[in-house]
Design a protein around this motif. Sequence first.
Motif, PDB file in Angstrom:
ATOM      1  N   UNK A 181     -58.552  40.990  40.272  1.00 12.88           N
ATOM      2  CA  UNK A 181     -58.576  40.505  38.884  1.00 12.88           C
ATOM      3  C   UNK A 181     -57.155  40.323  38.354  1.00 12.88           C
ATOM      4  N   UNK A 182     -56.270  41.291  38.627  1.00 11.09           N
ATOM      5  CA  UNK A 182     -54.883  41.180  38.166  1.00 11.09           C
ATOM      6  C   UNK A 182     -54.180  39.992  38.820  1.00 11.09           C
ATOM      7  N   UNK A 183     -54.379  39.829  40.120  1.00 15.08           N
ATOM      8  CA  UNK A 183     -53.725  38.725  40.828  1.00 15.08           C
ATOM      9  C   UNK A 183     -54.218  37.371  40.340  1.00 15.08           C
ATOM     10  N   UNK A 184     -55.487  37.321  39.936  1.00  8.14           N
ATOM     11  CA  UNK A 184     -56.057  36.053  39.480  1.00  8.14           C
ATOM     12  C   UNK A 184     -55.437  35.573  38.178  1.00  8.14           C
ATOM     13  N   UNK A 185     -54.755  36.478  37.474  1.00  4.31           N
ATOM     14  CA  UNK A 185     -54.108  36.104  36.214  1.00  4.31           C
ATOM     15  C   UNK A 185     -52.673  35.618  36.407  1.00  4.31           C
ATOM     16  N   UNK A 186     -52.152  35.734  37.603  1.00  2.00           N
ATOM     17  CA  UNK A 186     -50.758  35.411  37.887  1.00  2.00           C
ATOM     18  C   UNK A 186     -50.628  34.056  38.589  1.00  2.00           C
ATOM     19  N   UNK A 187     -49.468  33.397  38.473  1.00  2.00           N
ATOM     20  CA  UNK A 187     -49.221  32.202  39.295  1.00  2.00           C
ATOM     21  C   UNK A 187     -49.323  32.604  40.770  1.00  2.00           C
ATOM     22  N   UNK A 188     -50.189  31.930  41.524  1.00  2.00           N
ATOM     23  CA  UNK A 188     -50.508  32.372  42.886  1.00  2.00           C
ATOM     24  C   UNK A 188     -49.970  31.391  43.916  1.00  2.00           C
ATOM     25  N   UNK A 189     -49.342  31.939  44.947  1.00  2.00           N
ATOM     26  CA  UNK A 189     -48.822  31.145  46.059  1.00  2.00           C
ATOM     27  C   UNK A 189     -49.789  31.309  47.233  1.00  2.00           C
ATOM     28  N   UNK A 190     -50.520  30.249  47.542  1.00  2.00           N
ATOM     29  CA  UNK A 190     -51.568  30.323  48.564  1.00  2.00           C
ATOM     30  C   UNK A 190     -51.031  29.900  49.929  1.00  2.00           C
ATOM     31  N   UNK A 191     -51.332  30.715  50.932  1.00  2.00           N
ATOM     32  CA  UNK A 191     -51.019  30.330  52.303  1.00  2.00           C
ATOM     33  C   UNK A 191     -52.105  29.363  52.767  1.00  2.00           C
ATOM     34  N   UNK A 192     -51.717  28.136  53.054  1.00  2.00           N
ATOM     35  CA  UNK A 192     -52.666  27.115  53.501  1.00  2.00           C
ATOM     36  C   UNK A 192     -53.063  27.398  54.941  1.00  2.00           C
ATOM     37  N   UNK A 193     -54.317  27.807  55.134  1.00  2.00           N
ATOM     38  CA  UNK A 193     -54.779  28.221  56.462  1.00  2.00           C
ATOM     39  C   UNK A 193     -55.848  27.304  57.035  1.00  2.00           C
ATOM     40  N   UNK A 194     -56.091  26.173  56.385  1.00  2.00           N
ATOM     41  CA  UNK A 194     -57.063  25.238  56.925  1.00  2.00           C
ATOM     42  C   UNK A 194     -58.459  25.492  56.413  1.00  2.00           C
ATOM     43  N   UNK A 195     -59.414  25.568  57.334  1.00  2.00           N
ATOM     44  CA  UNK A 195     -60.828  25.598  56.959  1.00  2.00           C
ATOM     45  C   UNK A 195     -61.294  26.932  56.388  1.00  2.00           C
ATOM     46  N   UNK A 196     -60.503  27.973  56.539  1.00  2.00           N
ATOM     47  CA  UNK A 196     -60.945  29.283  56.068  1.00  2.00           C
ATOM     48  C   UNK A 196     -59.753  30.114  55.643  1.00  2.00           C
ATOM     49  N   UNK A 197     -59.891  30.813  54.522  1.00  2.00           N
ATOM     50  CA  UNK A 197     -58.847  31.700  54.023  1.00  2.00           C
ATOM     51  C   UNK A 197     -59.491  33.017  53.609  1.00  2.00           C
ATOM     52  N   UNK A 198     -59.042  34.099  54.217  1.00  2.00           N
ATOM     53  CA  UNK A 198     -59.627  35.408  53.909  1.00  2.00           C
ATOM     54  C   UNK A 198     -59.472  35.761  52.436  1.00  2.00           C
ATOM     55  N   UNK A 213     -50.441  27.963  42.201  1.00  2.00           N
ATOM     56  CA  UNK A 213     -49.290  27.164  41.766  1.00  2.00           C
ATOM     57  C   UNK A 213     -48.748  26.317  42.910  1.00  2.00           C
ATOM     58  N   UNK A 214     -48.677  26.935  44.111  1.00  2.20           N
ATOM     59  CA  UNK A 214     -48.204  26.216  45.296  1.00  2.20           C
ATOM     60  C   UNK A 214     -49.069  26.592  46.494  1.00  2.20           C
ATOM     61  N   UNK A 215     -49.239  25.634  47.373  1.00  2.36           N
ATOM     62  CA  UNK A 215     -49.878  25.895  48.671  1.00  2.36           C
ATOM     63  C   UNK A 215     -48.861  25.585  49.758  1.00  2.36           C
ATOM     64  N   UNK A 216     -48.616  26.572  50.626  1.00  2.00           N
ATOM     65  CA  UNK A 216     -47.618  26.394  51.677  1.00  2.00           C
ATOM     66  C   UNK A 216     -48.191  26.828  53.020  1.00  2.00           C
ATOM     67  N   UNK A 217     -47.712  26.220  54.110  1.00  3.49           N
ATOM     68  CA  UNK A 217     -48.170  26.575  55.447  1.00  3.49           C
ATOM     69  C   UNK A 217     -47.377  27.725  56.053  1.00  3.49           C
ATOM     70  N   UNK A 218     -46.263  28.088  55.451  1.00  2.00           N
ATOM     71  CA  UNK A 218     -45.349  29.044  56.081  1.00  2.00           C
ATOM     72  C   UNK A 218     -45.290  30.357  55.314  1.00  2.00           C
ATOM     73  N   UNK A 219     -45.600  31.471  56.010  1.00  2.00           N
ATOM     74  CA  UNK A 219     -45.575  32.794  55.369  1.00  2.00           C
ATOM     75  C   UNK A 219     -44.197  33.124  54.820  1.00  2.00           C
ATOM     76  N   UNK A 220     -43.165  32.797  55.583  1.00  2.00           N
ATOM     77  CA  UNK A 220     -41.806  33.161  55.174  1.00  2.00           C
ATOM     78  C   UNK A 220     -41.353  32.366  53.950  1.00  2.00           C
ATOM     79  N   UNK A 221     -41.804  31.123  53.842  1.00  2.00           N
ATOM     80  CA  UNK A 221     -41.501  30.334  52.648  1.00  2.00           C
ATOM     81  C   UNK A 221     -42.148  30.969  51.425  1.00  2.00           C
ATOM     82  N   UNK A 222     -43.369  31.477  51.592  1.00  2.00           N
ATOM     83  CA  UNK A 222     -44.043  32.152  50.482  1.00  2.00           C
ATOM     84  C   UNK A 222     -43.276  33.405  50.076  1.00  2.00           C
TER      85      UNK A 222
END
Length: 289
Positions: A181-198, A213-222
Amino acid sequence: MERYLALQKILETGGFTKAAKAMGYSQSSISQMIASLENELGIKLLTRSKGGAHLTIEGERIYPDIEKLLASSQAVKRKAADIRGLNDDVIRIGTISSITCHWMPQLIQGFQKQYPNVQFVFQQGDYSLIPEWIRSGKVDCGFISPVACGELQYDLVKSGEMLAVLPEKHPLASADRVSLEDLAQEPFLELEEGSYSEIMEAFKKAGLTPKVKYRLHDDYAIMTMVEAGLGVSVLAKLILDRTSFRNVCLPLNPPVSRTLAIAYVDKEELPLADKLFIKYLLDHKEDLP
C-alpha cells in the motif's frame, strides 16, 4: 567382455568360422574364447552341428543375461563417447541480469572443472523474449518464471525474496518493512520483465495499482534512478546483493518472492552438454545465493 561378444557373434552368424572372420580373429582364437568362458561359468554354452552352432539348454537360460550385460557395456561406451565429444560444444542460455551476474560465474566455474572445453553463450532477455528464443531454437534453454513457461518443459531451480528499494533519505527508509500500500502511493520504477512480473502480480492481487513513472529493462539502471530520488522500486534480493548504491533495501509486507526455473522444449532432445549442465545446476542449486 570380448568372450561374450564372440558368443553373440557366433549366434548372429551361425558358426565359429564366420564369427572369427567378422571379428578379425582366427577360428582357433574364437574357439579358445568360448572354451574359456564355458570353463569360467561351469556350463556348456554351445553345441556344434552341420547346421551351425546353437545354444544348449543351459546356454538358453543364461544368454538373456549375457545380452543385458553386452547392452550395458555398449551404453557405457556410448556415454563415454558422448562425453569425449564435448570438447567443442556450446551451451546457449537465455538469462536475466541477476542470474548472469550472481549464478552463472559460480555454475560455469564448477561445470568447467568437469568439462573444461564446453563454452557458454548468453542471451539476456525477459520473461517474453526468453521463451520465444527457446521455442525458435535461438537458445537451448533459459531461466524464467515457471508462470511464463507456457507449453515449455522446465525444472524448478530456486525461489528468492524480493525487496523494496528506496532512496536513503526516503521517509519509509527507517521502517522495518514496507507495505505494498505504501509503495503504491510513491512514484514507481518498474522492471520490465515481459509477459509476467512478480511484483506487478502482487500489486494486482492486493487490489492496488502502483504509480508507474518509468519502465526499464535493466536492474542497475533502476537502482541508479532510485539513488537519484526519482522513485521507489522492488527488485530481487539476488540482484541487490554486492551492490554499492546508496539505497535502502527492505522486506515487503506481505512478502513477495520470485521463483525461477530452467526451461526447454524437450529435455530428451537437448544436446548432451545442455543435459549435463542442467543436471549440474539442479544438483548444486542449494549452493546458489
